[in-house]
Design an enzyme around this catalytic site. Structure first.
Site, PDB file in Angstrom:
ATOM      1  N   ASN A  61       0.831  -1.206   0.000  1.00 10.04           N
ATOM      2  CA  ASN A  61       0.000   0.000   0.000  1.00 10.04           C
ATOM      3  C   ASN A  61       0.866   1.257   0.000  1.00 10.04           C
ATOM      4  O   ASN A  61       1.940   1.292   0.597  1.00 10.04           O
ATOM      5  CB  ASN A  61      -1.035   0.001   1.133  1.00 10.04           C
ATOM      6  CG  ASN A  61      -0.480  -0.263   2.511  1.00 10.04           C
ATOM      7  OD1 ASN A  61       0.538  -0.912   2.670  1.00 10.04           O
ATOM      8  ND2 ASN A  61      -1.150   0.238   3.526  1.00 10.04           N
ATOM      9  N   GLU A  63       0.482   5.286   0.644  1.00 10.46           N
ATOM     10  CA  GLU A  63      -0.418   6.307   1.194  1.00 10.46           C
ATOM     11  C   GLU A  63       0.018   7.710   0.802  1.00 10.46           C
ATOM     12  O   GLU A  63       1.070   7.926   0.203  1.00 10.46           O
ATOM     13  CB  GLU A  63      -0.505   6.121   2.713  1.00 10.46           C
ATOM     14  CG  GLU A  63      -1.138   4.770   3.045  1.00 10.46           C
ATOM     15  CD  GLU A  63      -1.469   4.575   4.515  1.00 10.46           C
ATOM     16  OE1 GLU A  63      -1.049   5.405   5.353  1.00 10.46           O
ATOM     17  OE2 GLU A  63      -2.171   3.596   4.810  1.00 10.46           O
ATOM     18  N   ASN A  64      -0.818   8.666   1.136  1.00 10.25           N
ATOM     19  CA  ASN A  64      -0.604  10.046   0.708  1.00 10.25           C
ATOM     20  C   ASN A  64      -1.162  10.996   1.765  1.00 10.25           C
ATOM     21  O   ASN A  64      -2.191  10.695   2.390  1.00 10.25           O
ATOM     22  CB  ASN A  64      -1.339  10.263  -0.632  1.00 10.25           C
ATOM     23  CG  ASN A  64      -0.888  11.511  -1.334  1.00 10.25           C
ATOM     24  OD1 ASN A  64      -1.227  12.627  -0.935  1.00 10.25           O
ATOM     25  ND2 ASN A  64      -0.117  11.341  -2.380  1.00 10.25           N
ATOM     26  N   ALA A  65      -0.516  12.161   1.915  1.00  9.95           N
ATOM     27  CA  ALA A  65      -1.005  13.172   2.856  1.00  9.95           C
ATOM     28  C   ALA A  65      -2.440  13.575   2.512  1.00  9.95           C
ATOM     29  O   ALA A  65      -3.234  13.896   3.394  1.00  9.95           O
ATOM     30  CB  ALA A  65      -0.091  14.392   2.813  1.00  9.95           C
ATOM     31  N   CYS A  72      -4.336   0.886  -2.211  1.00  6.65           N
ATOM     32  CA  CYS A  72      -4.149  -0.399  -1.520  1.00  6.65           C
ATOM     33  C   CYS A  72      -3.069  -1.247  -2.202  1.00  6.65           C
ATOM     34  O   CYS A  72      -2.791  -1.092  -3.399  1.00  6.65           O
ATOM     35  CB  CYS A  72      -5.440  -1.208  -1.565  1.00  6.65           C
ATOM     36  SG  CYS A  72      -6.770  -0.545  -0.548  1.00  6.65           S
ATOM     37  N   GLU A  74      -3.222  -4.407  -3.061  1.00  6.93           N
ATOM     38  CA  GLU A  74      -3.714  -5.288  -4.133  1.00  6.93           C
ATOM     39  C   GLU A  74      -3.808  -4.552  -5.463  1.00  6.93           C
ATOM     40  O   GLU A  74      -3.443  -5.072  -6.510  1.00  6.93           O
ATOM     41  CB  GLU A  74      -5.106  -5.842  -3.785  1.00  6.93           C
ATOM     42  CG  GLU A  74      -5.145  -6.711  -2.545  1.00  6.93           C
ATOM     43  CD  GLU A  74      -5.456  -5.927  -1.272  1.00  6.93           C
ATOM     44  OE1 GLU A  74      -4.914  -4.813  -1.107  1.00  6.93           O
ATOM     45  OE2 GLU A  74      -6.234  -6.432  -0.458  1.00  6.93           O
TER      46      GLU A  74
HETATM   47  N1  THU Z   1      -5.363  -1.527   2.562  1.00  4.59           N
HETATM   48  C1  THU Z   1      -4.828  -2.346   1.616  1.00  4.59           C
HETATM   49  O1  THU Z   1      -3.703  -2.135   1.154  1.00  4.59           O
HETATM   50  N2  THU Z   1      -5.570  -3.388   1.181  1.00  4.59           N
HETATM   51  C2  THU Z   1      -6.816  -3.693   1.632  1.00  4.59           C
HETATM   52  O2  THU Z   1      -7.477  -4.548   1.083  1.00  4.59           O
HETATM   53  C3  THU Z   1      -7.351  -2.993   2.802  1.00  4.59           C
HETATM   54  C4  THU Z   1      -6.683  -1.708   3.136  1.00  4.59           C
HETATM   55  C5  THU Z   1      -4.588  -0.365   2.999  1.00  4.59           C
HETATM   56  C6  THU Z   1      -5.168   0.956   2.586  1.00  4.59           C
HETATM   57  C7  THU Z   1      -4.562   1.872   3.620  1.00  4.59           C
HETATM   58  O3  THU Z   1      -3.265   2.244   3.180  1.00  4.59           O
HETATM   59  C8  THU Z   1      -4.432   1.007   4.854  1.00  4.59           C
HETATM   60  O4  THU Z   1      -4.508  -0.341   4.401  1.00  4.59           O
HETATM   61  C9  THU Z   1      -5.513   1.244   5.899  1.00  4.59           C
HETATM   62  O5  THU Z   1      -6.779   1.157   5.346  1.00  4.59           O
END
Ligand code: THU
Length: 159
Positions: A61, A63-65, A72, A74
């Site tokens: 995953n 993420e971003n500010a 995600c 996947e």
């Molecule tokens: N996240 C995933 O990478 N896959 C998922 O199926 C569920 C959630 C990540 C998104 C976010 O970066 C963090 O988990 C919390 O939701």
């Protein structure tokens, strides 16, 4: 009239029960998780795909500010696979997610948006993608197709 939809999934009690390739994929997802960029949620997720040509593609995953701009594990992984191997079928997807410093966890299934994205490629390739969602402890849930995780799915056949 009332109807019921049944889904099937398998519980693999321990990763040591996995075959050689599947163990490799579990480890690859685990390693990918350790490289996640998840400073905001602290929830680290790794993913590994097995392609029909034997290639293993991993991701995590990001993420971003500006929170919704993140993605995600996947989707990061499956989009990269499709971008680089557009006509190679995806056989299996392994995902493992847990808070950064956790030592134990339960199997974490793909979120709804990821299920929809995975469905797109399953529909395109006309062949199921096995989904394995794993815990840090080694317990793994497996479905034979993303459709088992997405009953009443919306795909290109409706367009
Ligand atoms: N996240 C995933 O990478 N896959 C998922 O199926 C569920 C959630 C990540 C998104 C976010 O970066 C963090 O988990 C919390 O939701």
């Amino acid at each position: 009239m009332e109807k019921e939809i049944n889904i099937k999934f398998e519980i693999i009690a321990n990763k040591n029960q996995l075959g050689e390739i599947d163990k490799k994929l579990y480890e690859a997802a685990f390693e990918a998780r350790q490289k996640a960029y998840a400073e905001y949620s602290g929830f680290w997720v790794g993913c590994a795909l097995l392609l029909e040509n034997g290639e293993i593609v991993t991701g995590n995953n990001q993420e971003n500010a500006a929170y919704p701009s993140g993605l995600c594990a996947e989707r990061t992984t499956i989009f990269w696979a499709s971008a680089n191997f557009p006509n190679v079928k995806i056989k299996k997807l392994f995902v493992v997610g847990a808070p950064k410093n956790a030592v134990e966890s339960t199997p974490i299934p793909p979120c709804g948006a990821c299920r929809q994205s995975i469905l797109e490629y399953e529909t395109k390739q006309k062949e199921g993608i096995e989904i394995y969602f794993a815990s840090l402890n080694g317990e793994i849930y497996k479905t034979k197709s993303i459709r088992d995780l997405l009953p009443f799915s919306f795909d290109s056949s409706f367009l």
